[in-house]
Scaffold this motif. Structure first.
Motif, PDB file in Angstrom:
ATOM      1  N   VAL A 297       0.638  -1.299  -0.049  1.00 23.07           N
ATOM      2  CA  VAL A 297       0.006  -0.014  -0.056  1.00 23.07           C
ATOM      3  C   VAL A 297       0.901   1.238   0.151  1.00 23.07           C
ATOM      4  CG1 VAL A 297      -1.803  -1.160   0.911  1.00 23.07           C
ATOM      5  CG2 VAL A 297      -0.222  -0.072   2.393  1.00 23.07           C
ATOM      6  N   LEU A 298       2.103   1.386   0.221  1.00 22.47           N
ATOM      7  CA  LEU A 298       2.981   2.362   0.500  1.00 22.47           C
ATOM      8  C   LEU A 298       3.726   2.606  -0.743  1.00 22.47           C
ATOM      9  CD1 LEU A 298       4.088   2.596   4.115  1.00 22.47           C
ATOM     10  CD2 LEU A 298       2.302   3.498   3.212  1.00 22.47           C
ATOM     11  N   THR A 299       3.834   4.149  -1.188  1.00 20.38           N
ATOM     12  CA  THR A 299       4.507   4.375  -2.371  1.00 20.38           C
ATOM     13  C   THR A 299       6.124   4.540  -1.747  1.00 20.38           C
ATOM     14  OG1 THR A 299       4.526   6.780  -1.928  1.00 20.38           O
ATOM     15  CG2 THR A 299       2.875   5.636  -3.404  1.00 20.38           C
ATOM     16  N   LEU A 300       7.073   4.419  -2.718  1.00 20.26           N
ATOM     17  CA  LEU A 300       8.423   4.640  -2.346  1.00 20.26           C
ATOM     18  C   LEU A 300       8.858   5.865  -1.682  1.00 20.26           C
ATOM     19  CD1 LEU A 300      11.290   3.473  -2.392  1.00 20.26           C
ATOM     20  CD2 LEU A 300      11.420   4.591  -4.686  1.00 20.26           C
ATOM     21  N   GLY A 301       8.068   7.088  -1.935  1.00 22.63           N
ATOM     22  CA  GLY A 301       8.276   8.318  -1.494  1.00 22.63           C
ATOM     23  C   GLY A 301       7.588   8.342   0.136  1.00 22.63           C
ATOM     24  N   THR A 302       6.678   7.592   0.384  1.00 21.84           N
ATOM     25  CA  THR A 302       6.071   7.544   1.684  1.00 21.84           C
ATOM     26  C   THR A 302       6.940   6.515   2.536  1.00 21.84           C
ATOM     27  OG1 THR A 302       4.051   7.819   0.924  1.00 21.84           O
ATOM     28  CG2 THR A 302       4.046   7.043   3.291  1.00 21.84           C
ATOM     29  N   LYS A 303       7.571   5.617   1.905  1.00 23.74           N
ATOM     30  CA  LYS A 303       8.357   4.709   2.735  1.00 23.74           C
ATOM     31  C   LYS A 303       9.622   5.509   3.117  1.00 23.74           C
ATOM     32  CE  LYS A 303       6.594   0.691   0.441  1.00 23.74           C
ATOM     33  NZ  LYS A 303       7.388  -0.487  -0.559  1.00 23.74           N
ATOM     34  N   THR A 304      10.228   6.238   2.146  1.00 26.41           N
ATOM     35  CA  THR A 304      11.571   7.127   2.734  1.00 26.41           C
ATOM     36  C   THR A 304      11.132   8.014   3.663  1.00 26.41           C
ATOM     37  OG1 THR A 304      12.143   6.726   0.313  1.00 26.41           O
ATOM     38  CG2 THR A 304      13.134   8.694   1.458  1.00 26.41           C
ATOM     39  N   ARG A 305       9.884   8.688   3.488  1.00 23.23           N
ATOM     40  CA  ARG A 305       9.687   9.773   4.623  1.00 23.23           C
ATOM     41  C   ARG A 305       9.328   8.897   5.979  1.00 23.23           C
ATOM     42  NH1 ARG A 305       6.702  11.896   0.091  1.00 23.23           N
ATOM     43  NH2 ARG A 305       4.868  10.849   0.675  1.00 23.23           N
ATOM     44  N   LEU A 306       8.861   8.107   6.030  1.00 19.46           N
ATOM     45  CA  LEU A 306       8.444   7.447   7.347  1.00 19.46           C
ATOM     46  C   LEU A 306       9.894   6.832   7.710  1.00 19.46           C
ATOM     47  CD1 LEU A 306       5.383   5.076   6.535  1.00 19.46           C
ATOM     48  CD2 LEU A 306       5.352   6.958   8.156  1.00 19.46           C
ATOM     49  N   TYR A 307      10.536   6.496   6.838  1.00 24.25           N
ATOM     50  CA  TYR A 307      12.022   5.808   7.408  1.00 24.25           C
ATOM     51  C   TYR A 307      12.710   6.983   8.091  1.00 24.25           C
ATOM     52  CZ  TYR A 307      16.718   3.960   7.676  1.00 24.25           C
ATOM     53  OH  TYR A 307      18.006   3.541   7.990  1.00 24.25           O
TER      54      TYR A 307
END
Length: 325
Positions: A297-307
């Motif tokens: 469900v997560l885009t790469l951009g969101t994964k990067t921001r969450l990390y």
């Protein structure tokens, strides 16, 4: 036979629902974060009532104590952001004649409520009959606020069996635990936090019903491990603060127990959409493995921001513990 504690635990956990593929899935409960704060001034009676009236399962609010001993509803330790007042920290200001005169900067310009006014809703408002409240005891409070909460509960309704099915104490720091045991020994408690290592200090607390964890902190190896441990121990996982659609869908995929959101109406829309897709057999996501669920469900951009945000939180959280313990 279920004990009263088991019943309370189930009360604050998501209920499994049958999916089209024959599995049973958790559909997160909706908790209005500071009420319906996307639409109303946060932590006002209007925001709290609107969250319930518009479909939230529960509401979350924050407490501090004034200098004259009133437990007031406020997220911040000061009144500057919400009320535009520069009169100093809440704990050094009296409620009577000072804080009770303030109005929110955001329309419709309401006053700062007392905790007892919020509790009164659960006694006098029929819309609150099957709802409940998370009381976020902010880390910068003095420990005597726990006694103040107990006194407010008793003042509105001297029946702790009643309250123990409607209130969860949200506790950030272990310093509050002895006072919870002394003044509210049977009241369900949940650890609120962002540090997974520190959260585990609460696992053995006798009234613990679960954990309310920052979204970015769950997006980590340690966060996924806490989800598994909590499920194994029968404890709930709540997530805060979940506002973008993508984050809401992440929580649905993770099958957490509850989502704290400023916009419970939008979350309810996405929850209904999720249930419809399940009923129609359009989704066959049978795994409850956290990593696999999130990847879908997560885009790469969101994964990067969450990390990145999670890494920042892990870096500064030891400093905050030193400040408030």
């Amino acid at each position: 036979m279920e004990t009263e504690r088991d019943i309370e635990q189930h009360r604050f956990s998501a209920k499994p629902k049958a999916a089209a593929d024959g599995t049973r899935k958790l559909v997160p409960l909706s908790v209005g974060h500071r009420g319906y704060s996307a639409k109303y001034a946060e932590n006002t009676l209007s925001a709290l009532q609107a969250a319930i009236e518009d479909g939230a399962d529960a509401i979350e609010t924050d407490v501090h104590m004034s200098s004259d001993g009133f437990v007031v509803i406020s997220h911040d330790p000061s009144t500057k952001r919400v009320f535009g007042s520069n009169g100093g920290p809440i704990k050094k200001r009296p409620y009577i004649g000072d804080l009770d005169k303030l109005l929110t900067v955001r329309p419709p310009n309401e006053k700062m409520p007392l905790l007892r006014e919020v509790l009164e809703l659960f006694v006098s408002n029929a819309n609150f009959d099957d709802k409940w409240l998370v009381i976020d005891v902010k880390a910068d409070n003095e420990v005597d606020i726990i006694e103040g909460i107990a006194m407010a509960m008793k003042e509105i309704k001297d029946d702790f069996i009643f309250w123990n099915s409607r209130i969860v104490l949200g506790i950030w720091m272990v310093k509050f635990l002895p006072y919870c045991e002394k003044y509210l020994p049977q009241t369900p408690m949940m650890h609120i936090g962002a540090n997974i290592w520190y959260a585990r200090k609460f696992l053995e607390a006798p009234t613990l019903v679960g954990f309310s964890i920052l979204l970015a902190s769950l997006y980590s190896t340690d966060g996924y491990a806490l989800i598994r441990e909590s499920r194994a121990a029968g404890k709930a996982i709540y997530v805060w603060t979940v506002n973008p659609d993508e984050a809401m869908r992440m929580c649905l995929a993770l099958q957490v127990d509850a989502v704290l959101t400023d916009n419970p109406v939008r979350f309810d829309e996405l929850r209904k959409e999720y249930l419809k897709r399940e009923a129609d057999g359009k989704d066959q996501e049978t795994e409850i493995d956290p990593e696999s669920a999130v990847e879908k469900v997560l885009t790469l951009g969101t994964k990067t921001r969450l990390y990145a945000f999670g890494l920042l939180v892990r870096t500064i959280s030891p400093i905050l513990r030193i400040m408030y313990e």
